[in-house]
Motif scaffolding. Structure first.
Motif, short mmCIF file in Angstrom:
data_model
loop_
_atom_site.label_atom_id
_atom_site.label_comp_id
_atom_site.label_asym_id
_atom_site.label_seq_id
_atom_site.Cartn_x
_atom_site.Cartn_y
_atom_site.Cartn_z
N VAL A 7 0.82 -1.22 0.00
CA VAL A 7 0.00 0.00 0.00
C VAL A 7 0.86 1.27 0.00
O VAL A 7 0.57 2.22 -0.73
CB VAL A 7 -0.97 -0.01 1.20
CG1 VAL A 7 -1.71 1.32 1.30
CG2 VAL A 7 -1.96 -1.16 1.06
N GLY A 8 1.91 1.29 0.80
CA GLY A 8 2.76 2.48 0.87
C GLY A 8 3.40 2.84 -0.46
O GLY A 8 3.28 3.98 -0.94
N PRO A 9 4.09 1.88 -1.13
CA PRO A 9 4.70 2.22 -2.41
C PRO A 9 3.70 2.67 -3.47
O PRO A 9 3.97 3.56 -4.27
CB PRO A 9 5.37 0.90 -2.82
CG PRO A 9 5.63 0.20 -1.55
CD PRO A 9 4.49 0.56 -0.65
N LEU A 10 2.52 2.06 -3.49
CA LEU A 10 1.55 2.42 -4.52
C LEU A 10 1.01 3.83 -4.30
O LEU A 10 0.90 4.61 -5.25
CB LEU A 10 0.40 1.42 -4.54
CG LEU A 10 -0.71 1.73 -5.56
CD1 LEU A 10 -0.19 1.58 -6.98
CD2 LEU A 10 -1.92 0.84 -5.34
N ASN A 11 0.69 4.17 -3.06
CA ASN A 11 -0.02 5.43 -2.81
C ASN A 11 0.90 6.62 -2.59
O ASN A 11 0.56 7.73 -2.96
CB ASN A 11 -0.95 5.25 -1.60
CG ASN A 11 -2.13 4.35 -1.91
OD1 ASN A 11 -3.10 4.77 -2.51
ND2 ASN A 11 -2.03 3.11 -1.49
N ILE A 12 2.04 6.42 -1.96
CA ILE A 12 2.94 7.53 -1.67
C ILE A 12 4.26 7.37 -2.43
O ILE A 12 4.74 8.30 -3.06
CB ILE A 12 3.23 7.61 -0.15
CG1 ILE A 12 1.93 7.90 0.61
CG2 ILE A 12 4.27 8.69 0.13
CD1 ILE A 12 1.31 9.24 0.26
N GLY A 13 4.83 6.19 -2.38
CA GLY A 13 6.13 5.97 -3.00
C GLY A 13 6.13 6.23 -4.48
O GLY A 13 7.11 6.78 -5.03
N LEU A 14 5.05 5.88 -5.17
CA LEU A 14 5.01 6.07 -6.61
C LEU A 14 5.01 7.55 -6.97
O LEU A 14 5.66 7.97 -7.94
CB LEU A 14 3.77 5.39 -7.19
CG LEU A 14 3.63 5.46 -8.71
CD1 LEU A 14 4.84 4.84 -9.40
CD2 LEU A 14 2.36 4.75 -9.17
N THR A 15 4.30 8.36 -6.20
CA THR A 15 4.31 9.81 -6.43
C THR A 15 5.72 10.37 -6.29
O THR A 15 6.19 11.16 -7.12
CB THR A 15 3.36 10.50 -5.46
OG1 THR A 15 2.05 9.96 -5.61
CG2 THR A 15 3.32 12.00 -5.71
N ALA A 40 10.96 7.99 5.09
CA ALA A 40 11.99 7.01 4.69
C ALA A 40 12.53 7.32 3.31
O ALA A 40 13.74 7.21 3.07
CB ALA A 40 11.40 5.60 4.74
N VAL A 41 11.65 7.74 2.38
CA VAL A 41 12.12 8.10 1.04
C VAL A 41 13.03 9.32 1.12
O VAL A 41 14.06 9.38 0.43
CB VAL A 41 10.92 8.37 0.11
CG1 VAL A 41 11.38 9.02 -1.19
CG2 VAL A 41 10.17 7.09 -0.17
N GLY A 42 12.68 10.28 1.98
CA GLY A 42 13.52 11.46 2.12
C GLY A 42 14.89 11.14 2.68
O GLY A 42 15.89 11.79 2.34
#
Length: 421
Positions: A248-256, A379-381
């Motif tokens: 869910v995280g990669p699809l909704n936030i990580g992909l953006t 985490a991405v940051g």
């Protein structure tokens, strides 16, 4: 006894296919209207919030709806089992309809500010905690066990359709009359589902007449113990939870964030999302047409593990077209995982516990996972998109490996169709 509270009849030699069953089709029509209404509502809410406050305030208001879902979802499963899923779904859609119309009316005459939108988000999150378990429990009460996998495929197609239709419809409402018009469209969609829901014939469990009323905590405990002791449901819930946390995280936030990092822009992100949607739609069509896939438990676990490879590939492939292709693979495999998981949960559960089983299976994806979005962004940051996608894929792979190591889940099968005379 009413016409819509009929005792559950034994399965006969000839069972009407779900796609030809008027009772199932009425439910599917009601679910379609409600699902499109959800998409319109959240677009209208996000637009109204952004226009009324800062980005930080917007994020907080949008998060308000996720909190009651996370806290109350398990209780919603108890309510669905205690009062019957049809009654809960009707009440939930009625409350959502009235709340949206009320806010639309206020927006027409005044500018009430963020507090009203926060209250609306909280109300929707609370109602969703009741609606989600009930709508998941309803199929097992309106058709036979042999049709439940096909019903899950049909439901998956509706979700894809709602995602495609809902956002443009909400955007059209905003363009024509602002957030008030978009909220009004959502309210009309919720209202249109009510007569279809009222017309559904639902089987009544003997336990509903005999067991009486117990404390909600006792019924919740009974449901959790039932799941924990079940040879298929217990490992299935672990696989679903780990898979949702990883996906869910990669699809909704990580992909953006990935699209921004790679310079794909909104059109590139849309292409990747379209690839995922096409893959998920393909898996839904497969299950709708076939109605049953052999070795369902083994296939579910294997597709979850292999789908993790696609999640990693989205972040590492060198071009947008390859990322879209990887997303297509992820959608096909993960979509099939989710549909098979829902079908197994339906067919393996005692109907008296199906609301609580549905609540547990949806708790992570609908309640807990949205609360991890800020953590994913942080985490991405700190580490970048590729390591975060890798960690998410590892979580999905762990879910698949766990399922493959579970003897009960690995051997689980969907019921075969009864023989024709």
């Amino acid at each position: 006894m009413t016409a819509t509270d009929l005792p559950i009849a034994p399965v006969t030699a000839v069972e009407r296919p779900a796609h030809r069953d008027g009772n199932v089709l009425r439910w599917l029509g009601a679910y379609s209207a409600s699902a499109v209404g959800d998409n319109v509502f959240y677009l209208a809410l996000s637009w109204a919030v952004v226009r009324s406050g800062s980005p930080t305030q917007a994020g907080l208001v949008m998060a308000v709806s996720a909190v009651p879902r996370a806290l109350l979802m398990l209780g919603g499963g108890v309510v669905a089992d205690r009062f019957g899923p049809r009654r809960v779904v009707i009440g939930s859609d009625a409350v959502r309809c009235l709340a949206v119309f009320a806010v639309a009316g206020l927006l027409l005459v005044t500018s009430p500010g963020l507090w009203l939108l926060a209250v609306l988000g909280f109300v929707f999150g609370t109602v969703d905690a009741l609606f989600m378990p009930a709508v998941g429990a309803l199929p097992s009460r309106i058709t036979g066990r042999h049709q439940l996998a096909r019903v899950q495929g049909m439901r998956g197609l509706v979700i894809r359709l709602a995602n495609v239709v809902g956002a443009p419809l909400g955007g059209l409402g905003v363009a024509l009359g602002g957030s008030a018009a978009a909220f009004g469209i959502a309210g009309l969609l919720f209202a249109s589902s009510l007569p279809l829901l009222v017309s559904i014939r639902i089987g009544k469990l003997p336990e509903e007449r005999a067991r009486g009323r117990r404390a909600a905590w006792s019924e919740l405990g009974d449901g959790l113990r039932y799941i924990r002791r079940h040879r298929v449901l217990a490992p299935l819930m672990v696989v679903v939870a780990l898979g949702d946390l990883g996906f869910v995280g990669p699809l909704n936030i990580g992909l953006t964030l990935l699209a921004d990092e790679r310079g794909w822009g909104s059109s590139g992100m849309g292409l990747v999302l379209a690839g995922f949607g096409a893959g998920a739609g393909g898996s839904a069509i497969l299950l709708t047409v076939r109605g049953r896939l052999p070795r369902a438990g083994l296939l579910l676990s294997a597709t979850c593990a292999v789908g993790a490879v696609g999640i990693v590939a989205v972040a590492y492939v060198p071009s947008l077209s390859l990322a879209a292709g990887a997303a297509l693979l992820v959608g096909l495999l993960v979509g099939l995982t989710g549909a098979l998981a829902a079908a197994l949960a339906q067919t393996e559960s005692d109907p008296a516990y199906i609301g609580r089983v549905t609540a547990v299976s949806g708790l992570v994806s609908l309640g807990v996972a949205p609360l991890t979005y800020p953590l994913t962004g942080w985490a991405v940051g700190v580490w970048g998109t590729a390591p975060v996608f890798t960690a998410s894929a590892a979580t999905c792979a762990l879910a698949g490996v766990y399922g493959l190591c579970s003897r009960g889940l690995r051997a689980a099968e969907l019921p075969t169709a009864p023989p024709r005379p």
